[in-house]
Scaffold this active site. Sequence first.
Site, mmCIF file in Angstrom:
data_model
loop_
_atom_site.group_PDB
_atom_site.id
_atom_site.type_symbol
_atom_site.label_atom_id
_atom_site.label_comp_id
_atom_site.label_asym_id
_atom_site.label_seq_id
_atom_site.Cartn_x
_atom_site.Cartn_y
_atom_site.Cartn_z
ATOM 1 N N ILE A 143 -10.815 1.957 24.447
ATOM 2 C CA ILE A 143 -10.495 0.910 25.541
ATOM 3 C C ILE A 143 -9.729 1.316 26.638
ATOM 4 C CG2 ILE A 143 -8.463 -0.143 24.467
ATOM 5 C CD1 ILE A 143 -9.551 -3.013 25.319
ATOM 6 N N CYS A 144 -9.729 0.582 27.906
ATOM 7 C CA CYS A 144 -8.991 1.066 28.926
ATOM 8 C C CYS A 144 -9.231 2.578 29.451
ATOM 9 C CB CYS A 144 -7.666 0.732 28.436
ATOM 10 S SG CYS A 144 -6.541 0.755 29.918
#
Length: 392
Positions: free
Chosen positions: A106-107
Amino acid sequence: MASSIKTVMIPIAHGTEPLEAVAMITVLRRGGADVTVASVEDKVGVDACHGIKMVADTLLSDITDSAFDLIVLPGGLPGGETLKNCKPLENMVKKQDTDGRLNAAICCAPALALGNWGLLEGKTATGYPVFMEKLAATCATASESRVEIDGRIVTSRGPGTTIEFSITLIEQLFGKDKADEVSSILLVRPNPGEEFTFTEVNQTNWSFEDTPQILVPIAEDSEEIEAIALVDILRRAKANVVIAAVGNSLEVVGSRKCKLVADVLLDEVAEKSFDLIVLPGGLNGAPRLASCEKLVSMLKKQAEANKPYGGICASPAYVFEPHGLLKGKKATTHPGVSNKLSDQSHVEHRVVVDGNVITSRAPGIAMEFSLAIVEKFYGREKALQLAKATLV
Protein backbone atom coordinates in the site's frame (compact mmCIF):
# COMPACT_ATOMS: atom_id res chain seq x y z
CA MET A 1 -5.39 -32.36 6.35
CA ALA A 2 -3.97 -28.89 5.64
CA SER A 3 -4.20 -26.29 8.36
CA SER A 4 -7.05 -23.79 7.93
CA ILE A 5 -5.06 -21.11 9.78
CA LYS A 6 -3.79 -18.44 7.40
CA THR A 7 -0.46 -16.82 8.23
CA VAL A 8 0.44 -13.21 7.43
CA MET A 9 3.68 -11.26 7.83
CA ILE A 10 3.74 -7.47 8.04
CA PRO A 11 7.21 -5.86 8.09
CA ILE A 12 7.67 -2.48 9.78
CA ALA A 13 10.56 -0.01 9.91
CA HIS A 14 11.45 3.40 11.27
CA GLY A 15 9.22 5.77 9.30
CA THR A 16 6.47 3.24 8.54
CA GLU A 17 3.00 4.85 8.23
CA PRO A 18 1.51 3.68 11.56
CA LEU A 19 -2.16 3.97 10.63
CA GLU A 20 -1.63 1.68 7.63
CA ALA A 21 0.39 -0.84 9.64
CA VAL A 22 -1.98 -0.89 12.64
CA ALA A 23 -5.11 -1.12 10.49
CA MET A 24 -3.67 -4.02 8.48
CA ILE A 25 -2.52 -5.88 11.60
CA THR A 26 -5.78 -5.49 13.53
CA VAL A 27 -8.25 -6.00 10.66
CA LEU A 28 -6.47 -9.15 9.47
CA ARG A 29 -6.43 -10.47 13.04
CA ARG A 30 -10.15 -9.78 13.31
CA GLY A 31 -10.55 -11.89 10.19
CA GLY A 32 -8.82 -14.82 11.88
CA ALA A 33 -5.33 -14.52 10.38
CA ASP A 34 -2.23 -15.36 12.41
CA VAL A 35 -0.35 -12.09 11.88
CA THR A 36 3.36 -11.70 12.63
CA VAL A 37 4.67 -8.12 12.81
CA ALA A 38 8.37 -8.14 11.96
CA SER A 39 10.84 -5.29 12.40
CA VAL A 40 13.38 -4.94 9.60
CA GLU A 41 15.50 -2.84 11.99
CA ASP A 42 17.94 -4.27 14.54
CA LYS A 43 15.38 -3.99 17.36
CA VAL A 44 11.67 -4.74 17.72
CA GLY A 45 10.77 -1.16 18.66
CA VAL A 46 10.37 1.21 15.71
CA ASP A 47 9.77 4.94 15.46
CA ALA A 48 6.94 5.12 12.95
CA CYS A 49 5.75 8.36 11.28
CA HIS A 50 4.15 11.21 13.26
CA GLY A 51 6.07 10.41 16.44
CA ILE A 52 4.20 7.13 16.96
CA LYS A 53 6.17 4.23 18.41
CA MET A 54 5.33 0.61 17.64
CA VAL A 55 6.71 -2.70 18.89
CA ALA A 56 7.00 -5.67 16.52
CA ASP A 57 6.49 -9.30 17.51
CA THR A 58 9.90 -10.34 16.18
CA LEU A 59 12.87 -9.29 14.06
CA LEU A 60 12.60 -10.09 10.36
CA SER A 61 16.12 -11.57 10.57
CA ASP A 62 14.72 -14.30 12.85
CA ILE A 63 12.01 -15.48 10.42
CA THR A 64 13.59 -15.30 6.96
CA ASP A 65 13.12 -19.06 6.45
CA SER A 66 9.43 -18.94 7.37
CA ALA A 67 6.64 -19.24 4.80
CA PHE A 68 3.45 -17.17 4.95
CA ASP A 69 0.16 -17.22 3.09
CA LEU A 70 0.44 -13.45 2.67
CA ILE A 71 3.11 -10.77 3.04
CA VAL A 72 1.81 -7.19 3.25
CA LEU A 73 3.99 -4.08 3.01
CA PRO A 74 2.83 -0.82 4.62
CA GLY A 75 3.89 2.56 3.25
CA GLY A 76 5.27 5.70 4.85
CA LEU A 77 8.61 7.43 4.40
CA PRO A 78 11.40 6.69 5.02
CA GLY A 79 9.91 3.31 5.97
CA GLY A 80 9.04 2.40 2.39
CA GLU A 81 12.62 3.04 1.28
CA THR A 82 13.94 0.91 4.13
CA LEU A 83 11.68 -1.98 3.12
CA LYS A 84 12.83 -1.62 -0.50
CA ASN A 85 16.49 -1.80 0.57
CA CYS A 86 16.00 -4.80 2.86
CA LYS A 87 17.48 -7.71 0.86
CA PRO A 88 16.12 -10.48 3.14
CA LEU A 89 12.60 -9.03 2.75
CA GLU A 90 13.05 -8.77 -1.01
CA ASN A 91 14.08 -12.43 -1.13
CA MET A 92 11.08 -13.50 0.96
CA VAL A 93 8.62 -11.54 -1.21
CA LYS A 94 10.15 -12.88 -4.44
CA LYS A 95 9.95 -16.46 -3.15
CA GLN A 96 6.37 -15.77 -2.13
CA ASP A 97 5.63 -14.76 -5.72
CA THR A 98 7.49 -17.74 -7.22
CA ASP A 99 5.58 -20.13 -4.94
CA GLY A 100 2.23 -18.61 -6.00
CA ARG A 101 1.39 -17.11 -2.63
CA LEU A 102 -0.09 -13.67 -1.99
CA ASN A 103 1.85 -10.40 -1.80
CA ALA A 104 0.30 -7.01 -1.08
CA ALA A 105 1.48 -3.44 -0.65
CA ILE A 106 0.00 0.00 0.00
CA CYS A 107 0.92 3.67 -0.39
CA CYS A 108 4.54 4.10 -1.62
CA ALA A 109 5.36 0.39 -1.21
CA PRO A 110 3.89 -0.84 -4.53
CA ALA A 111 6.20 1.50 -6.49
CA LEU A 112 9.23 1.52 -4.19
CA ALA A 113 9.35 -2.15 -3.22
CA LEU A 114 7.25 -4.41 -5.46
CA GLY A 115 7.95 -2.33 -8.56
CA ASN A 116 11.69 -2.03 -7.98
CA TRP A 117 11.88 -5.77 -7.30
CA GLY A 118 10.31 -6.49 -10.71
CA LEU A 119 7.13 -8.06 -9.33
CA LEU A 120 4.73 -5.69 -11.13
CA GLU A 121 5.85 -6.40 -14.69
CA GLY A 122 2.76 -6.97 -16.81
CA LYS A 123 0.52 -6.17 -13.82
CA THR A 124 -2.10 -3.55 -13.03
CA ALA A 125 -1.34 -1.84 -9.72
CA THR A 126 -2.20 1.24 -7.70
CA GLY A 127 -0.41 3.34 -5.08
CA TYR A 128 -0.16 6.72 -3.38
CA PRO A 129 -0.89 9.52 -5.91
CA VAL A 130 2.58 11.14 -5.82
CA PHE A 131 4.16 7.74 -6.63
CA MET A 132 2.03 7.05 -9.71
CA GLU A 133 4.76 8.07 -12.16
CA LYS A 134 7.26 5.74 -10.50
CA LEU A 135 4.61 3.03 -10.39
CA ALA A 136 3.79 3.44 -14.08
CA ALA A 137 7.45 2.80 -14.94
CA THR A 138 7.37 -0.59 -13.19
CA CYS A 139 3.96 -2.05 -14.10
CA ALA A 140 1.78 -2.50 -17.18
CA THR A 141 -1.05 -0.27 -15.97
CA ALA A 142 -1.03 2.24 -13.10
CA SER A 143 -4.59 2.33 -11.81
CA GLU A 144 -6.31 4.95 -9.62
CA SER A 145 -8.56 2.34 -8.01
CA ARG A 146 -8.64 2.42 -4.21
CA VAL A 147 -7.73 -1.29 -4.19
CA GLU A 148 -6.37 -3.27 -7.16
CA ILE A 149 -6.13 -7.05 -7.48
CA ASP A 150 -4.06 -8.61 -10.26
CA GLY A 151 -3.43 -12.30 -9.84
CA ARG A 152 -1.64 -12.90 -6.55
CA ILE A 153 -0.73 -9.25 -5.99
CA VAL A 154 -3.01 -6.75 -4.22
CA THR A 155 -2.17 -3.02 -4.03
CA SER A 156 -3.79 0.04 -2.51
CA ARG A 157 -3.33 3.80 -2.13
CA GLY A 158 -2.92 5.19 1.39
CA PRO A 159 -4.14 5.50 5.00
CA GLY A 160 -7.76 6.16 4.04
CA THR A 161 -7.95 3.03 1.88
CA THR A 162 -6.25 0.68 4.34
CA ILE A 163 -9.37 -0.82 5.88
CA GLU A 164 -10.87 -1.53 2.43
CA PHE A 165 -7.50 -3.01 1.42
CA SER A 166 -7.39 -5.21 4.53
CA ILE A 167 -10.99 -6.38 4.00
CA THR A 168 -10.01 -7.33 0.42
CA LEU A 169 -7.09 -9.34 1.82
CA ILE A 170 -9.47 -11.14 4.21
CA GLU A 171 -11.61 -12.04 1.20
CA GLN A 172 -8.54 -13.39 -0.62
CA LEU A 173 -7.59 -15.51 2.40
CA PHE A 174 -10.95 -16.55 3.87
CA GLY A 175 -13.68 -15.72 1.34
CA LYS A 176 -16.37 -13.09 0.90
CA ASP A 177 -18.56 -14.13 3.85
CA LYS A 178 -15.75 -13.52 6.36
CA ALA A 179 -14.81 -10.24 4.65
CA ASP A 180 -18.43 -9.02 4.81
CA GLU A 181 -18.66 -10.06 8.47
CA VAL A 182 -15.56 -8.05 9.45
CA SER A 183 -16.64 -5.10 7.31
CA SER A 184 -19.99 -4.91 9.11
CA ILE A 185 -18.35 -5.09 12.55
CA LEU A 186 -15.98 -2.22 11.68
CA LEU A 187 -18.78 -0.10 10.16
CA VAL A 188 -16.72 0.53 7.04
CA ARG A 189 -17.77 3.63 5.09
CA PRO A 190 -20.58 2.92 2.63
CA ASN A 191 -19.26 5.67 0.32
CA PRO A 192 -15.44 5.59 0.46
CA GLY A 193 -13.80 8.49 -1.33
CA GLU A 194 -16.80 10.80 -1.03
CA GLU A 195 -16.53 13.97 1.06
CA PHE A 196 -16.81 13.16 4.77
CA THR A 197 -19.62 14.66 6.84
CA PHE A 198 -20.79 14.64 10.45
CA THR A 199 -23.90 15.56 12.40
CA GLU A 200 -23.72 18.70 14.53
CA VAL A 201 -26.22 20.18 16.98
CA ASN A 202 -25.77 23.16 19.32
CA GLN A 203 -22.83 24.45 17.28
CA THR A 204 -20.03 25.85 19.43
CA ASN A 205 -16.64 27.23 18.46
CA TRP A 206 -13.73 25.16 19.76
CA SER A 207 -10.91 27.51 20.71
CA PHE A 208 -7.21 27.16 21.47
CA GLU A 209 -4.12 29.31 21.91
CA ASP A 210 -1.33 28.84 19.35
CA THR A 211 -1.70 25.04 18.98
CA PRO A 212 -4.47 22.69 20.14
CA GLN A 213 -3.29 20.65 23.14
CA ILE A 214 -4.91 17.24 22.86
CA LEU A 215 -4.80 14.26 25.23
CA VAL A 216 -5.40 10.71 23.93
CA PRO A 217 -5.48 8.24 26.86
CA ILE A 218 -4.90 4.56 26.07
CA ALA A 219 -5.25 1.43 28.20
CA GLU A 220 -4.77 -2.31 27.82
CA ASP A 221 -7.31 -3.51 25.20
CA SER A 222 -7.90 -0.04 23.72
CA GLU A 223 -8.95 -0.27 20.06
CA GLU A 224 -5.74 0.35 18.12
CA ILE A 225 -7.13 1.81 14.88
CA GLU A 226 -9.17 4.35 16.83
CA ALA A 227 -6.21 5.42 18.98
CA ILE A 228 -3.70 5.64 16.11
CA ALA A 229 -6.11 7.37 13.70
CA LEU A 230 -6.65 10.14 16.26
CA VAL A 231 -2.93 10.64 16.86
CA ASP A 232 -1.92 10.28 13.20
CA ILE A 233 -4.53 12.67 11.77
CA LEU A 234 -4.31 15.26 14.55
CA ARG A 235 -0.51 15.38 14.39
CA ARG A 236 -0.74 15.79 10.61
CA ALA A 237 -2.92 18.83 11.38
CA LYS A 238 -0.06 20.10 13.60
CA ALA A 239 -1.92 19.71 16.89
CA ASN A 240 0.18 18.83 19.94
CA VAL A 241 -1.07 15.35 20.78
CA VAL A 242 -0.05 13.55 23.97
CA ILE A 243 -0.62 9.79 24.20
CA ALA A 244 -1.01 8.91 27.87
CA ALA A 245 -1.05 5.36 29.21
CA VAL A 246 -3.54 4.52 31.93
CA GLY A 247 -1.55 2.18 34.17
CA ASN A 248 2.09 1.70 35.13
CA SER A 249 3.70 0.98 31.75
CA LEU A 250 4.23 3.09 28.64
CA GLU A 251 3.89 -0.02 26.48
CA VAL A 252 0.25 -0.95 25.99
CA VAL A 253 -1.17 -4.03 24.27
CA GLY A 254 -4.34 -3.17 22.39
CA SER A 255 -7.51 -5.14 21.76
CA ARG A 256 -5.97 -7.04 18.80
CA LYS A 257 -2.59 -7.53 20.53
CA CYS A 258 -0.93 -4.67 18.66
CA LYS A 259 1.82 -3.21 20.84
CA LEU A 260 1.71 0.57 21.19
CA VAL A 261 3.93 2.92 23.19
CA ALA A 262 2.55 6.00 24.98
CA ASP A 263 4.43 9.28 25.35
CA VAL A 264 3.74 9.56 29.10
CA LEU A 265 1.83 7.92 31.93
CA LEU A 266 -1.50 9.59 32.63
CA ASP A 267 -0.30 10.40 36.17
CA GLU A 268 2.36 12.71 34.67
CA VAL A 269 -0.23 14.93 32.93
CA ALA A 270 -3.18 14.65 35.31
CA GLU A 271 -2.80 18.27 36.46
CA LYS A 272 -2.26 19.71 32.97
CA SER A 273 -4.85 21.56 30.92
CA PHE A 274 -5.93 20.32 27.47
CA ASP A 275 -8.08 21.82 24.73
CA LEU A 276 -9.51 18.35 24.04
CA ILE A 277 -9.47 14.99 25.79
CA VAL A 278 -10.48 12.25 23.36
CA LEU A 279 -10.83 8.54 24.07
CA PRO A 280 -10.47 5.51 21.81
CA GLY A 281 -12.81 2.60 22.44
CA GLY A 282 -12.48 -1.15 22.71
CA LEU A 283 -15.16 -3.24 24.40
CA ASN A 284 -12.62 -4.21 27.08
CA GLY A 285 -10.44 -1.11 26.82
CA ALA A 286 -13.20 1.43 27.46
CA PRO A 287 -14.15 -0.06 30.87
CA ARG A 288 -10.46 0.21 31.85
CA LEU A 289 -10.56 3.92 31.01
CA ALA A 290 -13.82 4.25 32.95
CA SER A 291 -12.24 2.71 36.04
CA CYS A 292 -9.39 5.25 36.07
CA GLU A 293 -10.44 7.83 38.68
CA LYS A 294 -7.84 10.38 37.53
CA LEU A 295 -9.08 10.26 33.95
CA VAL A 296 -12.73 10.56 35.00
CA SER A 297 -11.81 13.53 37.20
CA MET A 298 -10.02 15.19 34.26
CA LEU A 299 -13.05 14.63 32.03
CA LYS A 300 -15.43 16.09 34.61
CA LYS A 301 -13.22 19.19 34.98
CA GLN A 302 -13.13 19.46 31.18
CA ALA A 303 -16.94 19.41 31.07
CA GLU A 304 -17.28 21.92 33.93
CA ALA A 305 -14.96 24.30 32.07
CA ASN A 306 -17.02 23.90 28.87
CA LYS A 307 -13.96 22.51 27.08
CA PRO A 308 -14.21 19.80 24.41
CA TYR A 309 -14.05 16.08 25.12
CA GLY A 310 -14.86 13.09 22.97
CA GLY A 311 -14.95 9.34 22.61
CA ILE A 312 -15.46 6.66 19.99
CA CYS A 313 -16.77 3.09 20.02
CA ALA A 314 -17.58 1.86 23.55
CA SER A 315 -16.17 4.91 25.38
CA PRO A 316 -19.30 7.11 25.20
CA ALA A 317 -21.35 4.26 26.71
CA TYR A 318 -18.83 3.01 29.29
CA VAL A 319 -17.01 6.21 30.26
CA PHE A 320 -19.26 9.21 29.55
CA GLU A 321 -22.79 7.94 30.22
CA PRO A 322 -22.22 6.50 33.74
CA HIS A 323 -20.43 9.67 34.86
CA GLY A 324 -23.06 12.12 33.64
CA LEU A 325 -20.90 13.40 30.81
CA LEU A 326 -23.67 12.94 28.21
CA LYS A 327 -26.41 14.61 30.25
CA GLY A 328 -28.53 16.67 27.86
CA LYS A 329 -26.27 15.69 24.94
CA LYS A 330 -26.91 13.94 21.64
CA ALA A 331 -24.35 11.18 21.16
CA THR A 332 -23.53 7.94 19.42
CA THR A 333 -21.53 4.88 20.44
CA HIS A 334 -20.71 1.32 19.42
CA PRO A 335 -23.85 -0.51 18.20
CA GLY A 336 -23.27 -3.31 20.71
CA VAL A 337 -23.61 -0.95 23.68
CA SER A 338 -25.92 1.77 22.31
CA ASN A 339 -28.69 0.58 24.65
CA LYS A 340 -26.63 2.01 27.52
CA LEU A 341 -27.21 5.60 26.31
CA SER A 342 -30.15 7.32 27.98
CA ASP A 343 -30.77 9.34 24.79
CA GLN A 344 -30.57 6.99 21.79
CA SER A 345 -31.94 9.42 19.20
CA HIS A 346 -28.60 9.78 17.37
CA VAL A 347 -27.02 6.33 17.81
CA GLU A 348 -27.22 5.55 14.06
CA HIS A 349 -25.17 8.64 13.13
CA ARG A 350 -21.50 8.00 12.31
CA VAL A 351 -20.10 11.09 14.06
CA VAL A 352 -22.09 13.40 16.34
CA VAL A 353 -20.97 16.79 17.70
CA ASP A 354 -23.14 18.38 20.37
CA GLY A 355 -21.55 21.59 21.59
CA ASN A 356 -18.23 20.58 23.15
CA VAL A 357 -18.85 16.83 22.96
CA ILE A 358 -17.92 14.64 19.98
CA THR A 359 -18.74 10.93 19.75
CA SER A 360 -18.50 8.16 17.19
CA ARG A 361 -19.10 4.44 16.72
CA ALA A 362 -16.37 2.08 15.47
CA PRO A 363 -12.90 1.62 13.91
CA GLY A 364 -14.24 2.06 10.38
CA ILE A 365 -15.28 5.61 11.32
CA ALA A 366 -12.09 6.58 13.16
CA MET A 367 -10.66 8.72 10.36
CA GLU A 368 -13.97 10.58 9.85
CA PHE A 369 -14.10 11.13 13.62
CA SER A 370 -10.54 12.50 13.63
CA LEU A 371 -11.21 14.75 10.62
CA ALA A 372 -14.33 16.14 12.32
CA ILE A 373 -12.08 17.17 15.23
CA VAL A 374 -9.69 18.83 12.77
CA GLU A 375 -12.64 20.73 11.29
CA LYS A 376 -13.84 21.90 14.71
CA PHE A 377 -10.40 23.32 15.55
CA TYR A 378 -9.11 24.44 12.14
CA GLY A 379 -12.12 24.73 9.81
CA ARG A 380 -13.57 22.75 6.91
CA GLU A 381 -10.88 23.64 4.36
CA LYS A 382 -8.04 22.22 6.49
CA ALA A 383 -10.04 19.06 7.20
CA LEU A 384 -10.77 18.51 3.51
CA GLN A 385 -7.08 19.02 2.66
CA LEU A 386 -6.14 16.31 5.14
CA ALA A 387 -8.95 14.04 3.89
CA LYS A 388 -7.56 14.37 0.37
CA ALA A 389 -3.95 13.79 1.49
CA THR A 390 -4.91 10.64 3.39
CA LEU A 391 -7.39 9.42 0.71
CA VAL A 392 -10.38 9.26 3.05
